[in-house]
Design an enzyme around this catalytic site. Sequence first.
Site, PDB file in Angstrom:
ATOM      1  N   ASN A 124      85.207  -4.802  69.932  1.00 23.96           N
ATOM      2  CA  ASN A 124      84.159  -4.017  70.622  1.00 23.96           C
ATOM      3  C   ASN A 124      84.750  -3.505  72.031  1.00 23.96           C
ATOM      4  O   ASN A 124      84.631  -2.396  72.300  1.00 23.96           O
ATOM      5  CB  ASN A 124      82.941  -5.113  71.165  1.00 23.96           C
ATOM      6  CG  ASN A 124      82.131  -5.276  69.932  1.00 23.96           C
ATOM      7  OD1 ASN A 124      82.074  -4.494  68.824  1.00 23.96           O
ATOM      8  ND2 ASN A 124      81.482  -6.505  69.934  1.00 23.96           N
ATOM      9  N   LYS A 128      84.379   0.319  71.773  1.00 23.21           N
ATOM     10  CA  LYS A 128      83.049   0.478  72.398  1.00 23.21           C
ATOM     11  C   LYS A 128      83.142   0.435  73.921  1.00 23.21           C
ATOM     12  O   LYS A 128      82.762   1.296  74.566  1.00 23.21           O
ATOM     13  CB  LYS A 128      81.960  -0.446  71.865  1.00 23.21           C
ATOM     14  CG  LYS A 128      81.859  -0.535  70.514  1.00 23.21           C
ATOM     15  CD  LYS A 128      80.862  -1.665  70.131  1.00 23.21           C
ATOM     16  CE  LYS A 128      80.647  -1.767  68.495  1.00 23.21           C
ATOM     17  NZ  LYS A 128      79.593  -0.722  68.206  1.00 23.21           N
ATOM     18  N   GLU A 230      75.181  -8.473  71.573  1.00 21.50           N
ATOM     19  CA  GLU A 230      75.520  -7.599  72.406  1.00 21.50           C
ATOM     20  C   GLU A 230      76.961  -7.183  72.150  1.00 21.50           C
ATOM     21  O   GLU A 230      77.933  -7.985  71.629  1.00 21.50           O
ATOM     22  CB  GLU A 230      75.843  -7.953  73.928  1.00 21.50           C
ATOM     23  CG  GLU A 230      74.261  -8.358  74.551  1.00 21.50           C
ATOM     24  CD  GLU A 230      73.325  -7.375  74.645  1.00 21.50           C
ATOM     25  OE1 GLU A 230      73.696  -5.915  74.601  1.00 21.50           O
ATOM     26  OE2 GLU A 230      72.032  -7.492  74.876  1.00 21.50           O
ATOM     27  N   CYS A 231      77.346  -5.851  72.092  1.00 19.70           N
ATOM     28  CA  CYS A 231      78.624  -5.455  71.695  1.00 19.70           C
ATOM     29  C   CYS A 231      79.585  -5.213  73.231  1.00 19.70           C
ATOM     30  O   CYS A 231      80.803  -5.065  72.885  1.00 19.70           O
ATOM     31  CB  CYS A 231      78.645  -3.936  71.226  1.00 19.70           C
ATOM     32  SG  CYS A 231      78.265  -2.916  72.594  1.00 19.70           S
ATOM     33  N   GLY A 232      79.013  -5.635  74.262  1.00 22.32           N
ATOM     34  CA  GLY A 232      79.923  -6.045  75.429  1.00 22.32           C
ATOM     35  C   GLY A 232      79.450  -4.653  76.375  1.00 22.32           C
ATOM     36  O   GLY A 232      79.901  -4.963  77.603  1.00 22.32           O
TER      37      GLY A 232
END
Length: 237
Positions: A124, A128, A230-232
């Site tokens: 991530n 991301k 959450e992806c961060g």
Amino acid sequence: MTVLPALPPLDDLETLNVHLETLSAENRVCWALQHAPDHPALSSSFGAQSAVMLHLLTRFAPDIPVILVDTGYLFPETYRFADTLTERLKLNLKVYQPLRSGTWTEARHGRLWEQGIDGINQYNTLHKVEPMRRALEELQVGTWFTGLRRGQSSTRTQTSIVQRRDERYKISPIVDWTDRDIWEYMKHHDLPYHPLWEQGYVSIGDIHTTRPLEPDMREEDTRFFGFKRECGIHENI
């Protein structure tokens, strides 16, 4: 654009958020565009219900930059959905990608998403968080609009309409909306859900870390194998 009465200043976030809770999402957007820092932008995953925020923001700021982080592992349907909405809403789309391709990352680290929570976090960060941070910096974004909603997961229940991260403000105009509110807005404006919605996908990210909703599952369990929601991006930026 609607001219709103004076609200508490940005340096009094607690009081400001109390007042913003009484406004409609449309008026929250108008307030932010009038009073929050310059260079606004909207981030979008082009996920299940993303058409709502894209439509809402472009009603008041037609040329607002729309940031899409293309991890390299999105569903084919997501790319086509992004094309469809970009054409329909005349979006000012800004696509950001990781510094290294997925093939390069896999050659260096293997399939990080198969390496437990630490591997998922590293993936991530590379695919991301870094591209989003770079987008916000290169576009000099002072006001960052998001489609976060409190009902999406246990990690978002305390999300405020306005948050401050360093010198940047994050605005979540539909944070208190329910799934019913989303449905009514989409129906009223004839907006489409993501094509995978009808196949049971309620939260749509990368191919390898997204599952359709099954009986007895929470919505947040459809992402990252249930390790996390959450992806961060909204934790670290």
